[in-house]
Design a protein around this motif. Structure first.
Motif, PDB file in Angstrom:
ATOM      1  N   GLY A 489     -20.529 -58.449  48.161  1.00 19.26           N
ATOM      2  CA  GLY A 489     -19.675 -59.384  47.441  1.00 19.26           C
ATOM      3  C   GLY A 489     -18.835 -58.784  46.342  1.00 19.26           C
ATOM      4  N   HIS A 492     -15.725 -58.784  48.320  1.00 18.27           N
ATOM      5  CA  HIS A 492     -15.566 -59.829  49.330  1.00 18.27           C
ATOM      6  C   HIS A 492     -15.979 -61.177  48.751  1.00 18.27           C
ATOM      7  CE1 HIS A 492     -15.868 -56.122  51.772  1.00 18.27           C
ATOM      8  NE2 HIS A 492     -15.061 -56.762  52.612  1.00 18.27           N
ATOM      9  N   THR A 493     -15.652 -62.227  49.468  1.00 14.46           N
ATOM     10  CA  THR A 493     -15.969 -63.577  49.000  1.00 14.46           C
ATOM     11  C   THR A 493     -17.448 -63.897  49.186  1.00 14.46           C
ATOM     12  OG1 THR A 493     -15.544 -64.593  51.156  1.00 14.46           O
ATOM     13  CG2 THR A 493     -13.658 -64.347  49.658  1.00 14.46           C
ATOM     14  N   THR A 494     -17.900 -64.937  48.482  1.00 12.61           N
ATOM     15  CA  THR A 494     -19.274 -65.417  48.658  1.00 12.61           C
ATOM     16  C   THR A 494     -19.511 -65.833  50.102  1.00 12.61           C
ATOM     17  OG1 THR A 494     -19.463 -66.126  46.357  1.00 12.61           O
ATOM     18  CG2 THR A 494     -20.907 -67.207  47.945  1.00 12.61           C
ATOM     19  N   ASN A 496     -18.212 -64.616  52.771  1.00 14.73           N
ATOM     20  CA  ASN A 496     -18.374 -63.427  53.603  1.00 14.73           C
ATOM     21  C   ASN A 496     -19.797 -62.887  53.521  1.00 14.73           C
ATOM     22  OD1 ASN A 496     -18.182 -60.168  53.613  1.00 14.73           O
ATOM     23  ND2 ASN A 496     -16.709 -61.030  55.064  1.00 14.73           N
ATOM     24  N   ASP A 666     -25.464 -62.209  46.599  1.00 17.39           N
ATOM     25  CA  ASP A 666     -24.013 -62.131  46.465  1.00 17.39           C
ATOM     26  C   ASP A 666     -23.633 -61.592  45.093  1.00 17.39           C
ATOM     27  OD1 ASP A 666     -21.282 -62.622  47.081  1.00 17.39           O
ATOM     28  OD2 ASP A 666     -21.374 -64.498  45.957  1.00 17.39           O
ATOM     29  N   SER A 668     -20.312 -61.128  42.242  1.00 15.71           N
ATOM     30  CA  SER A 668     -18.967 -61.554  41.872  1.00 15.71           C
ATOM     31  C   SER A 668     -18.012 -60.399  42.116  1.00 15.71           C
ATOM     32  CB  SER A 668     -18.944 -61.962  40.402  1.00 15.71           C
ATOM     33  OG  SER A 668     -17.620 -61.996  39.923  1.00 15.71           O
ATOM     34  N   ARG A 669     -16.769 -60.729  42.473  1.00 18.81           N
ATOM     35  CA  ARG A 669     -15.786 -59.660  42.665  1.00 18.81           C
ATOM     36  C   ARG A 669     -15.421 -58.986  41.342  1.00 18.81           C
ATOM     37  NH1 ARG A 669     -11.979 -63.088  46.551  1.00 18.81           N
ATOM     38  NH2 ARG A 669     -13.314 -64.714  45.679  1.00 18.81           N
TER      39      ARG A 669
END
Length: 691
Positions: A489, A492-494, A496, A666, A668-669
């Motif tokens: 993550g 990438h998005t949560t 994903n 996950d 955070s970006r």
């Protein structure tokens, strides 16, 4: 009564700073208020002592409770003038003022760098006696045979007995790794009680970094990368033509070259940018010369730092060769390596059970995170990081490996991963790199994925394509037992990260819901917020499942669960569809866990403030004391955790997924390296099996 420990070097070069750091870390995790005192520092400015500054920074210690006393020049002058009693009185007074505010104080004796190490040892022993503190004796074994080391331990024991110093422990540091077993066996025969420990020499600690060189020589960076936390493999003097220079260049070499040798400078650039050739750790331009105006702008893009000095190349080489590797410079990689070898070498429980340490009454953010790392170490697990071409992920992986937190696998194109690591000065030794595109596991994973998703029309050719995705490949590693947990993550998005887990890892038996929590780290406590990331509009049953899972997660990480089911109404003061949903969910939680402290509906202020709780819900076991907060929907939870984080300064760790059969988490970006380390440690703890 305050406890203290005097860390004392028996001879120069013992590597005492590692022991001081490891002891401070262990005590910080196990007790309340930690103090640190260096009666005699090497420099003339006690407040600027690097060991003091390192511990202030690492453990957020008050400068009044983590401080130096006097410089060695002043101490030596006092001794020469016959004012030893005055010196000791000053030390006693300063220690006493620190001890009044602390539960335990680490006292770090002088480093025995003076001309008369014997006299300096006697002074340290005299100080320890007058302070009434047990001694942790550190003996350097660098360059000694097992027999010589045994003799050094025996001699140290006699010296300490003669000095009437009570000994907490004897630590042999910097032992040759090849002799470790022999040294440990020999030391036990002379150590007896108190306990003795042997710590090996670790190249990751003893190898200087570019930062060490820059600090020691007061270098100013001319151009190139600002990242100085890079190990110096060796020093390479470029006194030959480019072809011969490149043949001898090795990864991590620090290159010394006259500043007018543009050919060598550009060869270093080309080598660093080529995936097949080594990357220098840095370049020092000598003779007071710099490249011409056409070359200099190109160095701004160098993936290594470039310095310039006025000295000639020979003098510069001599100065670089004298640079020492120092833990107290505080680079995260070196600190991680030091704490890792301490954890592998020292039985902390055995060592500290001899001190009557009070347990901490509050859980600070730093203590929670340090405890987390320690718990992960106790039962090491295999964690896969799906984004190996992100430099933050690689830095986190290196620190995790150095701190011995878990076994790390990173996913990505092997050449791209190594090229990025070389460019950033990241050491990947001990870290497994797996390229999903070429891994022999890919076919097995594709067959399994096709089988699991056959009801959705999945075909094998498409399954092979999907298994090239890092999140899918890493999740399948966990599903089939090739890893114990996965983290993704950062890039990438949560969705994903979570999608593969929902497709085939699935939820735990008896729980049809995957949800999340954040650990909210306040200055004096840790609270748990859920769900703030996954379930948009939970039903009453789902809300109850979130509460039960969140209580379990809180307990797993040392937070006693007292669950507040949040609403805009407290008790029976209001009504409405949203309030009734929370009320029904609360009753479902009570039915499922009669032993669990839970109350709701309740407003946030009544859940956290005892004064408000006493008027709104006086008979509640949760009101005013809640530790787990369950929000009625994702909109409320997500906005609340962000509002609290931004406005109060609390540290939010998460989201931590719960409800899956195996741990997938996950990022955070915007995650920092520390965020990734913490999430990996949480994942490792989630993957542990109960004792």
């Amino acid at each position: 009564m305050v406890q203290g420990v005097y860390v004392l070097s028996v001879a120069p070069g013992s590597g005492k700073s590692l022991v001081v750091l490891g002891l401070a870390d262990a005590l910080h995790r196990r007790t309340g208020r930690l103090g640190f005192y260096r009666p005699i520092v090497n420099g003339s400015e006690p407040a600027q002592d690097p060991v003091v500054l390192m511990l202030q920074r690492l453990y957020k210690l008050d400068p009044n409770l983590c401080r130096g006393g006097m410089g060695w020049v002043s101490a030596r002058a006092a001794l020469a003038a016959g004012r030893e009693d005055e010196l000791i009185s000053q030390v006693l007074g300063e220690y006493g003022r620190i001890a009044e505010e602390c539960d335990v104080v680490v006292v770090d004796g002088s480093d025995l760098r003076g001309q008369d190490a014997g006299k300096e040892f006697e002074l340290n022993a005299h100080l320890a006696n007058n302070l009434g503190l047990p001694v942790l004796a550190v003996i350097g074994a660098k360059g000694l045979t097992p027999r010589d080391t045994t003799q050094a331990v025996a001699d140290a024991s006699r010296q300490l007995v003669a000095a009437r110093c009570p000994v907490l422990s004897t630590m042999v540091n910097r032992a040759e790794p090849a002799d470790l077993a022999a040294v440990r066996k020999a030391v036990r025969t002379v150590g007896g009680r108190p306990p003795s420990y042997v710590i090996p020499e670790v190249a990751e600690i003893s190898t200087p970094t570019v930062a060490d060189v820059a600090m020691s020589m007061a270098l100013q960076r001319l151009s190139g990368s600002a990242e100085l936390d890079r190990d110096v493999g060796s020093v390479k003097v470029a006194a030959m033509n480019v072809e011969n220079f490149l043949q001898g260049l090795e990864p991590g070499d620090l290159v010394l070259v006259p500043g007018d040798r543009a050919d060598v400078v550009m060869a270093c650039m080309a080598s660093a940018l080529s995936p097949e050739l080594p990357t220098p750790s840095g370049v020092i331009l000598t003779e007071g010369l710099v490249p011409s105006g056409n070359v200099l702008p190109l160095l701004a893009h160098a993936p290594f730092p470039v310095f310039a000095v006025a000295a000639d190349t020979y003098t510069t080489a001599q100065l670089v060769s004298n640079v020492r590797s120092e833990i107290h410079t505080g680079e995260s990689r070196r600190v991680a390596a030091a704490l890792g070898v301490w954890a592998r070498s020292i039985n902390e429980t055995e060592l500290l059970e001899r001190l009557a340490l009070p347990r901490p009454v509050t859980m600070t953010p730093l203590r929670f995170l340090n405890d987390l790392i320690e718990r992960a170490r106790q039962q090491k697990r295999r964690i896969v990081l799906a984004e190996g071409t992100d430099s933050r992920v690689l830095r986190a992986a290196e620190i995790l490996r150095r701190r011995d937190v878990c076994y790390v696998t990173v996913l990505g194109n092997a050449s791209a991963v190594r090229e990025l690591a070389d460019a950033q000065g990241i050491e990947l030794g001990g870290i497994t790199i797996v390229d999903p595109a070429f891994s022999p596991l890919r076919e097995r994973f594709a067959v399994e994925y096709q089988r699991l998703r056959a009801h959705k029309g999945m075909i094998l050719e498409r399954a092979r394509e999907i298994m090239m995705d890092g999140a899918y490949f890493g999740t399948m590693m966990v599903h089939l037992g090739e890893a114990d947990g996965m983290v993704s993550g950062a890039a990438h998005t949560t969705a994903n990260t979570i999608r593969p887990a929902l497709e085939f890892v699935k939820s735990q038996d008896g729980t049809g819901l995957v949800s999340s929590v954040f650990f909210m780290l306040f200055p004096d406590r840790v609270l748990v917020y859920g769900d703030c990331a996954v379930v948009p509009e939970p039903t009453d049953r789902q809300l109850a499942d979130i509460a039960l899972a969140s209580a379990g997660t809180a307990a797993q990480f040392g937070v006693e669960p007292k669950v507040a089911m949040l609403s805009y109404s407290t008790g029976g003061s209001g009504s409405g569809i949203a309030v009734e949903k929370v009320r029904r969910a609360t009753e479902l939680v009570r039915a499922a866990r009669p032993d669990l402290a839970v109350d709701g509906p309740i407003q946030y202020d009544a859940a956290v403030d005892a004064a408000i709780a006493s008027s709104k819900l006086p008979s509640s076991a949760v009101a005013g004391k809640a530790t787990v907060f369950i929000f009625p929907d994702l909109n409320t939870g997500n906005n609340t955790y962000k509002a609290v984080e931004q406005s109060s300064g609390a540290v939010a760790v998460g989201p931590i997924l719960q409800g899956l059969r195996k741990p997938i988490n996950d990022l955070s970006r915007g995650s920092t390296v520390e965020d990734i380390i913490n999430t990996v440690a949480i994942t490792a703890v989630q993957a542990q099996t109960p004792d």
